[in-house]
Design a protein around this motif. Sequence first.
Motif, PDB file in Angstrom:
ATOM      1  N   PHE A  85      10.023 -17.844  53.895  1.00 52.96           N
ATOM      2  CA  PHE A  85      10.488 -16.440  52.891  1.00 52.96           C
ATOM      3  C   PHE A  85      11.037 -18.015  50.916  1.00 52.96           C
ATOM      4  O   PHE A  85      10.516 -16.800  50.595  1.00 52.96           O
ATOM      5  N   SER A  86      11.854 -18.798  51.417  1.00 57.00           N
ATOM      6  CA  SER A  86      12.375 -19.163  50.011  1.00 57.00           C
ATOM      7  C   SER A  86      10.415 -19.650  49.279  1.00 57.00           C
ATOM      8  O   SER A  86      10.790 -19.916  48.517  1.00 57.00           O
ATOM      9  N   LEU A  87       9.834 -19.865  50.318  1.00 59.98           N
ATOM     10  CA  LEU A  87       8.270 -20.647  49.832  1.00 59.98           C
ATOM     11  C   LEU A  87       7.814 -18.916  48.739  1.00 59.98           C
ATOM     12  O   LEU A  87       7.588 -19.529  47.844  1.00 59.98           O
ATOM     13  N   LYS A  88       7.711 -18.478  49.340  1.00 59.57           N
ATOM     14  CA  LYS A  88       8.147 -16.746  48.820  1.00 59.57           C
ATOM     15  C   LYS A  88       8.038 -16.707  47.712  1.00 59.57           C
ATOM     16  O   LYS A  88       7.699 -16.079  46.519  1.00 59.57           O
ATOM     17  N   LEU A  89       9.287 -16.841  47.460  1.00 61.53           N
ATOM     18  CA  LEU A  89      10.170 -16.920  46.461  1.00 61.53           C
ATOM     19  C   LEU A  89      10.153 -17.846  44.935  1.00 61.53           C
ATOM     20  O   LEU A  89       9.815 -17.916  44.102  1.00 61.53           O
ATOM     21  N   SER A 125      16.285 -26.755  51.384  1.00 68.75           N
ATOM     22  CA  SER A 125      17.989 -26.787  52.593  1.00 68.75           C
ATOM     23  C   SER A 125      16.991 -26.994  53.930  1.00 68.75           C
ATOM     24  O   SER A 125      17.360 -26.436  54.731  1.00 68.75           O
ATOM     25  N   CYS A 126      16.713 -25.457  53.940  1.00 69.64           N
ATOM     26  CA  CYS A 126      15.605 -25.237  55.180  1.00 69.64           C
ATOM     27  C   CYS A 126      15.071 -26.674  55.753  1.00 69.64           C
ATOM     28  O   CYS A 126      15.628 -26.539  56.741  1.00 69.64           O
ATOM     29  N   VAL A 160      22.288 -25.405  55.520  1.00 67.37           N
ATOM     30  CA  VAL A 160      21.369 -24.770  54.276  1.00 67.37           C
ATOM     31  C   VAL A 160      21.951 -23.091  53.384  1.00 67.37           C
ATOM     32  O   VAL A 160      21.985 -23.941  52.208  1.00 67.37           O
ATOM     33  N   LEU A 161      23.303 -22.668  53.547  1.00 69.36           N
ATOM     34  CA  LEU A 161      24.408 -21.523  52.736  1.00 69.36           C
ATOM     35  C   LEU A 161      25.021 -22.875  52.190  1.00 69.36           C
ATOM     36  O   LEU A 161      24.678 -23.117  50.933  1.00 69.36           O
TER      37      LEU A 161
END
Length: 701
Positions: free
Chosen positions: A492-496, A529-530, A548-549
Amino acid sequence: KPNMWNDRELKFARTVIFTVEEINRDTKLLHGVSLGYRLYNGCGSENLIRAAVEVSYLSTCACLSNKKRYPTFFRTVPSDRFQVIGLVQLMKHFDWRWVGIIYSPGLYSEEGTSEFVKEAEKEGVCVEYRLPYSKIYENYFNTIVQTLRESSSKVVLLFLSLSYTKSFLSEIENYNITGKQWVGSESWITQADLASVERKNILQGAIGFALPQASIPGLGEFLLSLKPSDEPQSAIIKAIWETFFDCSFSPSNTSTMCTGTEDLRTVSSDYTDVAYFRAENNVYKAVYLVAYALHALLQCQNGSNPTTGKPCVTKDDVQPKLVLEHIKNVNFTTQSGAKVSFDENGDSVAQYDLVNWQIREDVFACCVLPNQVPRSVCREPCPPGTRKAINKRRPVCCFDCFVCPEGTISNQTNSPECLFCLPEFWPNEKKDQCLPKPTEYLSYKEIMGALLTGFGCVGVFLSLLTSIIFLTHKDTPIVRANNSELSFLLLFSLKLCFLCSLTFIGRPSEWSCMLRHTAFGITFVLCISCVLGKTIVVLMAFRQRLSVLTFTLIQVVICILWLTINPPFPKMNMMYYKDKIILECALGSAVGFWAVLGYIGLLALLCFILAFLARKLPDSFNEAKLITFSMLIFCAVWIAFIPAYVSSPGKFTVAVEIFAILASSFGLLVCIFVPKCYIIIFRPDQNSKKHLMGKIPPRTL
């Protein structure tokens, strides 16, 4: 002395007689008083020298306007001062800024030429040469011919008296002098008898000011009615009559006898030219001037003169000095409509006719010169885009033109200086106007922007495809063994990350500038972070949602502080390029920008170290090698980014940043997820719990 008179002077004399007789017939002017006359030839006459008042009809020298030197001088002909002003204005009108002058000896030409040069200098008209013409010295004429052939000026002012003009034209007609615009003084410009076939190249198109044309009722008939019997004692009339009709009043073997009844209408001369009057009108006004002055002097009311308040004067008491007082204040209109008055210098109101010689083709069996105004300038005007600079070694008309320096313009002809454009403008190619600078930014429409957009979209697609593969095989051992929650969060973070690269493309705005850097900073921290969480999972074997958070919230706080204190903003950079504007996002706070990058780099370095330490753990559960390699690529990309970002100009700065985002994102996607997708799709036999468990050493269970 009869041999000193010519038909032109006879015409002036007869005009005096006509005017005197007309005044004497006027019952309102000089009532009870008759005028008489006595005619002399030559200004050197003893009687004229003794005169207390000499009113001139033909003396044009500007020097005579000096009332200290000539306090009793008046004239009905305009001063050459006015003719000179008119000639200069005429040359300005036609833009003749480069002229030559030919003048004759004598006060008329020398003074007139000198006045012309002074006035021309004031008005920006330059004199290339000023040459005297003499009837005696041949070398003077040879110099004139050579100068006319070699000079660059196309306009020649012929400031000569009539007699010198006749002599000059009779000589110059033998030379092929062409391409010159001749300008004449009033002394000869109306003398139609100067025209001839040989002089067509000179006189065709000649232009100049002349005494105004006037109509004097009855004068023409009076002049043509002259007979020798009218003045039987006049040797002057007899001598001119013999010249007119080629006869003699005395018996002669060489000519016929004059009868005295010959008709003057059959003669063509200055005297018989009565179609219009010019100088004769000045004679006419001069006589009337004296009459009106006498009339004012002889007025009497209640024992005193109503004009001066002095005691009355009878005709027997008239003295020149008394007439002078009234001449100064004369203001009248003649029967022909001519107005007469004087200024403080004794000059009458200046009026001229502008005369242009146009010789008809039916007069000369040849074609006339082209009907166009010639150009006569030492240097063509400096066009817009250049500036005019005076050359101190040459006349003011022979200036230099220099192209405006870079960044400046001139939008007028002969501009003395070039002007700088405003910062957001730049000169056009001709440097005659400032145009808005073209703006430069990384656009979707250009090749580089389109390619980067394409790569970003491909990254999103591959991330989405990987997510689908993982989601489809979420229950398989290989997905579950490597903490599927962090894997999906990382995807998901890579998509962002891929999507945030698109915010760097397009025209910068206030919102896009703030969004691009904060989105980049937060999504990359989430991504790292992931990865860091997965690394810790490998080492510690427990879940790391909180880490991560926490790591992400720290970056969010940094971005909030940056946007609050000094956020990025759109800026027009006009310093890097002179001819265009770079539209970019200024960082606002450089500290905030480098804090965001620094924090990302810190997490990446930490992740790299931990992954490096975990690279020798069991292969089946070990992502450390993949993470190590991905972090190696990540760090290499961003270390190379710093010098490239600082040194890249304009839109290439943005392109470098986008490239770093895409390269590091693809590095993470390929290094971490491609091997797993390979096993899931192409090696399903290895995606089993038995296969994974078989390789786990007992000590790690």
